[in-house]
Design a protein around this motif. Structure first.
Motif, mmCIF file in Angstrom:
data_model
loop_
_atom_site.group_PDB
_atom_site.id
_atom_site.type_symbol
_atom_site.label_atom_id
_atom_site.label_comp_id
_atom_site.label_asym_id
_atom_site.label_seq_id
_atom_site.Cartn_x
_atom_site.Cartn_y
_atom_site.Cartn_z
ATOM 1 N N PRO A 97 0.824 -1.238 0.000
ATOM 2 C CA PRO A 97 0.000 0.000 0.000
ATOM 3 C C PRO A 97 0.845 1.270 0.000
ATOM 4 N N TRP A 133 2.352 1.802 -3.523
ATOM 5 C CA TRP A 133 1.346 2.345 -4.440
ATOM 6 C C TRP A 133 1.105 3.831 -4.166
ATOM 7 N N ARG A 134 1.013 4.195 -2.875
ATOM 8 C CA ARG A 134 0.742 5.589 -2.505
ATOM 9 C C ARG A 134 1.869 6.503 -2.977
ATOM 10 N N TRP A 178 -5.488 0.945 -7.262
ATOM 11 C CA TRP A 178 -4.248 1.143 -6.497
ATOM 12 C C TRP A 178 -4.248 2.450 -5.696
ATOM 13 N N VAL A 226 -4.932 4.421 -2.665
ATOM 14 C CA VAL A 226 -5.207 4.035 -1.277
ATOM 15 C C VAL A 226 -6.240 4.934 -0.617
ATOM 16 N N THR A 281 -7.783 0.286 2.026
ATOM 17 C CA THR A 281 -6.372 0.517 1.690
ATOM 18 C C THR A 281 -5.863 -0.468 0.673
ATOM 19 N N THR A 341 -5.175 -3.453 0.867
ATOM 20 C CA THR A 341 -4.133 -4.336 1.382
ATOM 21 C C THR A 341 -4.425 -5.774 0.996
#
Length: 824
Positions: free
Chosen positions: A629, A632-633, A803, A805, A821, A823
Motif C-alpha cells: 500500500p 502504491w501511494r 491502487w 489508497v 487501503t 491491502t
C-alpha cells in the motif's frame, strides 16, 4: 501449509492414527486403496514437502510444453482430503520420525503422534559430481517447482543444454523447444533411452526429435559447468574439450531413492528403504511404498509397480493380511514427445535368441520381437504399440508361441483363430488382460464400471477407473472397450468440454444462463445450474466470477476470493513470496517526475531489482507484502495490470512525431487506447501495439490487437500471440481515423469479453468462432459494432483506480478492492 480438521482431532474417536509422509502418487494411491476397503479404520494425517495437493508427475511434460496447466494434472484436490476427513500439511518437509515417542514432526514445527506410519518420500533427481553444479540456472527435473523454474527461464533465456537422453531428459528437451529455446541434449551412451530401446529404435527416436529442432551430442561426457561473474551458468564443457553455450542446464541423469529421513530414524536402508513382502520396514509399525523402497534388492521408478505396492500396503494397513508383494515384472509403455514406445523383457537378445524385426522408418514404425526357443522373451515397439500388453502377457505367462510364430509380428487382431474375425481387439481380450499399465486396470474392471455406472463417455470411465488417466497411451484401447460394451449408447469425446468437474455445463451454457436468468452471484449460478459441489473448485470459481462481472457490470456481486492470488493482491507474487509492482506507463512513455518517484520508492523500500520489461515499462521486483500500500501511494501511478486477465500494455513506437520513417502518430494513438481501456478485464491477458509505419517496430503483428500506420490510415490486425507458440495476427480491417481505430478495437475486445471462454486467448477465440464471424459482428455491421463498443464503455465507466489508497471503502470495480487501503 494447508490443513483439514483441527490438530486435536487425531484419534479423537478412538481410532488409531496413521501418518503418511509424502503427498505424492504412491502415498495417495495407498490411501485411496485403504479408503476403498476400510474407510473408517484410521484418523489420517498427510505431510507433503511441496505446497500442492497430489498431482500426476507423469504429466509434468505437457505442462512444460504448454499443453496443459498445473490444475489439469491434480489428482486429489483439497476437496478430496476434506471429504475423507484427512488432515493435510503441505509446504514443509518432515524432519523427524521419532520411533521412541512415536511422533512425526515437520520443519514448520507441527508434531503428530502415530500408531502406524506410511513413508512415501519418493526419489530425488541425480546431479553429476562436477564443477559448477551449484550455479544458478542449473536445474533438475522432478516436480512442478522444477517445471515452473524451466518455464520461467525459457521466458528470458535462449539456449538450453539437457544432460541425459533418457525419458525425462527428452521430455524436458521437447518442452523447452516448444517454448522457443535452442536445445542440445548431451548423452553418454551411443543411443537415446538405451534402457528402454534397442539401438535401431533409439536412432528412429533421435531422427524424429532432430526434425523438431533438437540437437544431440552422443557418447559425450560432461566435465564441468562454467558460470559468469554473477554465478549464472553460461557454458557446458565436455570431456573432449567441446564447449556448449548455455543459459539453462537441466540435469536428467537418473534418480536416487529419498532415504534421508528413514536413515535418521534408524530404519534399515541400502539403496532404498528395505521392506518385506508386506511393505513393512524393519519397524513393524512403519510401512513404505514407492520409489523410496528397496524390495528384494530392487528399486522401481515406474508407476505400475508403485501402484502394486500401494494395493498390498493398504491391504495390511487394513488388517486384512492376505496380500503379498512379490516384485514387479515391468514393461515400459511410454509416450515420449507424442511418440508411443513399448519395451519389455530382454529386448537386446543374445547368441541364444532369435529376432523377428519389422522396420518401416518412413512410416514411423519399428517392431522387434526376441524369441528364445518357443517363447517370447523380449520386445521393442516404436510408433505402433497397440499389441504391447498382449506381447507382455505372452512373456509373463511364458506361453509357447510356436504355432503363432508366423503371425506373431502382426498382432493379436490378426491371429485368425480367435473366432472373432472382423471385431476389433477390445472384443477379443479376456477380462483379466491389463489395459492401463500405469494404474493397473484390467479390462474386466473397465467393463464392470461401464455396466454398473452406465458410463457412456471416456471421461466418465477415467473418473471411475483411472484407466488412461495417467500417460494416456492406452486411451484408444479404453475407447474401443467402451464402444464394445456401451454399443449404440457410446458417446465419443465431446468437442465442447464441461467447464470443470463440478458440472456438466460448458462455458457457453454458463454464459447463457447468467445472461438469460439474470444471475448476479456465484451461489446463484451454482444453485440454478445444479452444481455437483456446493462451493465449486479453483477452476470454476474464477471463471464464474469473470462471467458474472463481464455480463452484468456495476450490478453483479464480485467475489475477491474467487480470483487468483495476483488479482487478489493487485501485484505479481514471486517465487520467494515477495511481489513485483509495475507502474503503468501510458503507451510506453514516461517523464522525469515519474522516474524520480520510481527511484525514490526503490530506495525508500529497498526494492532489490529494477527491470525494464518487454512491454515498455519498469518492473520493481522484491516488494514485501506489507509495503505494497505504501509503494502504491508513493508511486501515485496505476500499478499496471502486469499479472491480470486484463489489458496488459499498449506498446508503441515513436511514430511520425520523431521517426523519419513514421507515417502516423503511433505514440499518441497508443496512449489514447491505453487510457481508454486500461481497466478492462478479459477472459485472458490482452496485449496491444501501435506501429507508426509498416516497419512494425512495436511488433504489432504478434499482439491480440495490432495497429499499423500506413499512408492512408491504419490497418488493424487481431488474434496474434508472441508466447509459447508464436501466432501472426490476422488482417481485420483498414480504417482512416484514430477514432475508428478505438471503436473497432473496443468492439472486437468486447466481443471477446462476451463470448470468449475464461482463460482462452484471442488467438484461440478467433480460431474457435472464425475470423469471418468476428468481421461480421464488428466490421460489416455498424450498429452491432456501436452496441459492442458502447457496452464496453459502460462497463469501464466510473471504475476507480484499484491502487489508489484513498478510495472509499465501498468503492467497487471489476478488480478486487481488498478494503479501503487495498491491502492484499
Amino acid at each position: 501449509m494447508t490443513q483439514h480438521r483441527q490438530d486435536g482431532d487425531s484419534g479423537a474417536r478412538g481410532r488409531p492414527r496413521l501418518v503418511v509422509i509424502g503427498n505424492g502418487m504412491a502415498g495417495m494411491r495407498t490411501l485411496e486403496e485403504l479408503l476403498a476397503i476400510a474407510p473408517d479404520t484410521y484418523d489420517v494425517t498427510v505431510f507433503g514437502a511441496e505446497p500442492h495437493p497430489n498431482y500426476n508427475r507423469i504429466l509434468l511434460s505437457p505442462v512444460l510444453a504448454g499443453e496443459q496447466a498445473f490444475e489439469d494434472i491434480i489428482l486429489n484436490g483439497p476437496d478430496w482430503y476434506a471429504a475423507h476427513d484427512i488432515r493435510l500439511h503441505t509446504g514443509s518437509p518432515v524432519t523427524m520420525l521419532d520411533r521412541v515417542r512415536r511422533t512425526v514432526s515437520n520443519e514448520a514445527g507441527v508434531s503428530v503422534p502415530y500408531d502406524r506410519v506410511l513413508i512415501a518420500t519418493g526419489a530425488r533427481p541425480g546431479r553429476l559430481p562436477i564443477p559448477g553444479v551449484d550455479l544458478a540456472g542449473v536445474l533438475g527435473y522432478r516436480d512442478i517447482a522444477d517445471t515452473e523454474s524451466m518455464i520461467a527461464a525459457a521466458a528470458t533465456a535462449s539456449r538450453a543444454v539437457v544432460i541425459g537422453g533418457g525419458l525425462l531428459g527428452l521430455e524436458a528437451a521437447n518442452g523447452l523447444r516448444c517454448r522457443g529455446m535452442d536445445v542440445t541434449v548431451v548423452h553418454l551412451p551411443a543411443t537415446l533411452m538405451e534402457r528402454q530401446l534397442d539401438a535401431a529404435a533409439g536412432r528412429l527416436l533421435q531422427k524424429s526429435l532432430a526434425a523438431r529442432g533438437i540437437r544431440f551430442v552422443l557418447q559425450a561426457q560432461t566435465s564441468a559447468l562454467i558460470g559468469d561473474d554473477d554465478g549464472h551458468v553460461r557454458a557446458v564443457f565436455l570431456a573432449d574439450g567441446t564447449r556448449l553455450a548455455a543459459d539453462l542446464v537441466v540435469m536428467a541423469v537418473g534418480i536416487a531413492p529419498n532415504v534421508d529421513l528413514a536413515q535418521r530414524a534408524g530404519l534399515h536402508c541400502r539403496r532404498g528403504i528395505v521392506v518385506n513382502d508386506t511393505l513393512q520396514t524393519f519397524d513393524p509399525r512403519i510401512y513404505a511404498v514407492g520409489e523410496c523402497v528397496e524390495h528384494r534388492g530392487q528399486t522401481y521408478g515406474l508407476v505400475a509397480p508403485l501402484f502394486e505396492m500401494a494395493k498390498v500396503a493398504a491391504n495390511h494397513l487394513a488388517a486384512r493380511g492376505y496380500s503379498r508383494y512379490a516384485g514387479s515384472v515391468t514393461a515400459t509403455k511410454l509416450k515420449v514427445t507424442g511418440i508411443d514406445l513399448f519395451s519389455a523383457g530382454d529386448f537386446e537378445g543374445n547368441e541364444d535368441t532369435e529376432e523377428i524385426v519389422l522396420s518401416d522408418p518412413g512410416g514411423g514404425t519399428y517392431k522387434k520381437l526376441v524369441l528364445q526357443g518357443d517363447r517370447l522373451v523380449g520386445s521393442v515397439l516404436y510408433g505402433d504399440t497397440v499389441d504391447g500388453s498382449w506381447y507382455f502377457g505372452l512373456m509373463r505367462d511364458r506361453r509357447n508361441v510356436a504355432e503363432l510364430r508366423g503371425r506373431l509380428m502382426f498382432g493379436e487382431a490378426n491371429l485368425g483363430d480367435t473366432g472373432h474375425q472382423g471385431q476389433h481387439r477390445a472384443a477379443t481380450m479376456p477380462d483379466e488382460a491389463e489395459v492401463c499399465g500405469c494404474n493397473g486396470v484390467c479390462k474386466g474392471t473397465i467393463v464392470r464400471a461401464i455396466r454398473e455406472h452406465k458410463l457412456f463417455a471416456l471421461e466418465d470411465v477415467r473418473r471411475h477407473t483411472k484407466a488412461s488417466a495417467s500417460c494416456g497411451s492406452c486411451t484408444g484401447l479404453v475407447e474401443q472397450i467402451l464402444m464394445t460394451v456401451a454399443g449404440a449408447d457410446y458417446s465419443a469425446t465431446p468437442t465442447a468440454k464441461p467447464l470443470c468437474g463440478c458440472t456438466d455445463r460448458t462455458h457457453a451454457d454458463v454464459r447463457h444462463a447468467i445472461r438469460d436468468a439474470h444471475l448476479l452471484s456465484i451461489p446463484a449460478v451454482m444453485h440454478f445450474l445444479e452444481w455437483r459441489t456446493p462451493d465449486g473448485c479453483a477452476r470454476c470459481r474464477p471463471a464464474l466470477n469473470y462471467y458474472l462481472l463481464s455480463t452484468w457490470p456495476h450490478e453483479a456481486q464480485d467475489d475477491p476470493q474467487s480470483r487468483y492470488i495476483n488479482e487478489r493482491a493487485l501485484a505479481n507474487i514471486q517465487k520467494d513470496g515477495s511481489f513485483s509492482v509495475v507502474p503503468r506507463m501510458w503507451g510506453g512513455t514516461t517523464s522525469a517526475a515519474e522516474l524520480r518517484r520510481i527511484a525514490d520508492v526503490v530506495d525508500r523500500y529497498r526494492i532489490p531489482t529494477v527491470k525494464i520489461t518487454g512491454g515498455q515499462r519498469i518492473d520493481l521486483l522484491g516488494v514485501q507484502k506489507q509495503d505494497l500500500p505504501a509503494v502504491w501511494r508513493d508511486l501515485d501511478m496505476p500499478s499496471g495490470h502486469a499479472y491480470a486477465k486484463a489489458l496488459r500494455t499498449v506498446k508503441t513506437c515513436v511514430g511520425s512525431e520523431w521517426c523519419r520513417f513514421g507515417v502516423q502518430d503511433s505514440t499518441n494513438l497508443g496512449i489514447d487506447l491505453e487510457r481508454a481501456l486500461w481497466r478492462m478485464v478479459a477472459p485472458h491477458k490482452v496485449k496491444l501495439a501501435v506501429s507508426g509505419c509498416p516497419r512494425n517496430c512495436a511488433e504489432s503483428g504478434i499482439k491480440d490487437v495490432g495497429i499499423i500506420g500506413v499512408e492512408s490510415g491504419w490497418e488493424i490486425y487481431v488474434a496474434g500471440n508472441g508466447g509459447i507458440k508464436t501466432e501472426v495476427a490476422q488482417f481485420f480491417v483498414k480504417v482512416k481515423t484514430a477514432a475508428e481505430v478505438l471503436e473497432h478495437t473496443g468492439a472486437f475486445l468486447q466481443l471477446y469479453r462476451e463470448e470468449g471462454h475464461y482463460l482462452e486467448r484471442t488467438v484461440h477465440f478467433v480460431a474457435r468462432v472464425g475470423l469471418d464471424y468476428c468481421r461480421r459482428q464488428v466490421v460489416d455491421d455498424e450498429a452491432r459494432r456501436r452496441e459492442l463498443f458502447d457496452r464496453l464503455m459502460f462497463a469501464l465507466r466510473d471504475l476507480p483506480d484499484p491502487w489508489r489508497v484513498d478510495q472509499p471503502a465501498g468503492a467497487r470495480s471489476e478488480y478486487a478492492l481488498l478494503g479501503a487501503t487495498a491491502t492484499p
